[in-house]
Design an enzyme around this catalytic site. Sequence first.
Site, PDB file in Angstrom:
ATOM      1  N   GLY A  87      -2.417  -5.165 -24.638  1.00 39.59           N
ATOM      2  CA  GLY A  87      -2.133  -4.090 -25.715  1.00 39.59           C
ATOM      3  C   GLY A  87      -1.299  -2.888 -25.431  1.00 39.59           C
ATOM      4  CE  LYS A  99      -0.196  -2.259 -21.041  1.00 32.79           C
ATOM      5  NZ  LYS A  99      -1.360  -2.067 -21.696  1.00 32.79           N
ATOM      6  N   GLY A 100      -1.763   2.706 -20.670  1.00 33.09           N
ATOM      7  CA  GLY A 100      -2.619   3.377 -19.792  1.00 33.09           C
ATOM      8  C   GLY A 100      -3.611   4.439 -20.248  1.00 33.09           C
ATOM      9  CD  GLU A 108      -2.931  -1.909 -18.798  1.00 35.76           C
ATOM     10  OE1 GLU A 108      -4.100  -2.110 -19.580  1.00 35.76           O
ATOM     11  OE2 GLU A 108      -2.466  -0.845 -18.899  1.00 35.76           O
ATOM     12  CE  LYS A 126      -3.642   2.062 -30.919  1.00 34.73           C
ATOM     13  NZ  LYS A 126      -3.949   1.326 -30.216  1.00 34.73           N
TER      14      LYS A 126
END
Length: 237
Positions: A87, A99-100, A108, A126
């Site tokens: 995702g 991300k994160g 990831e 998003k």
Amino acid sequence: MDHSLIESLKRQAAEQAAALVRSGMKLGLGTGSTAAHFVDCIGEKARAGLDVICVPTSERTRIQAEGWNLQLSTLDETPELDLTVDGADEFDSALRLIKGGGGALLREKIVAAASKRMVVITDASKEVERLGRYKLPVEVDRFGLNATRRHIEEAARACGCQGPVVQRKVDDETEFMTDGGHPIFDCDFRVIPDPEGLARALNAIPGVVEHGLFIGMASAVIIADKNGIRVVGQLES
């Protein structure tokens, strides 16, 4: 948009990504609420005969995959992967990601870098014109924590970013720690004018372990919204 609808959209995106998977593939399994739907899809397909090897990006994903009895490996045992599906906290039209949010950004990114392709699955909420609405996570070493924070703030200002850099907490008393045992700073920049420049600047700070800017890594983003599925980028290699 209500929670049940959002989860339904995430499931649709996951099913579209799962359709790319063939027996014999080596898969990277992402982390987060959307990636969890993909793990469920692969688990269901495995019970129906799909034969894949999976490398999870977090302990949470590993536990979920074990629940489906998926065949698991590590990057030490399986250093080259065919596909990673994960995702994103946000993405733009150039397939740049933040991300994160779940704290698994280091693993990831390592898994994505070991893959021939990375496909992102998400819902339309998003999608952004410019990265930065979501707080940018920066994973750091514990040694010299405050000095590293200052370097992050200075690098951000030099790249046109402004906003607080705050250490992530589980609660008022407890620091958040990644699976690798590192703290995270969450950077509330609102807008990142030059993601590539900021990524380079953060990479140059010795105390930074990794950051949540994923640039040039995703080959496609599968977006599920109320009108159906659309794809940005290239699904097939």
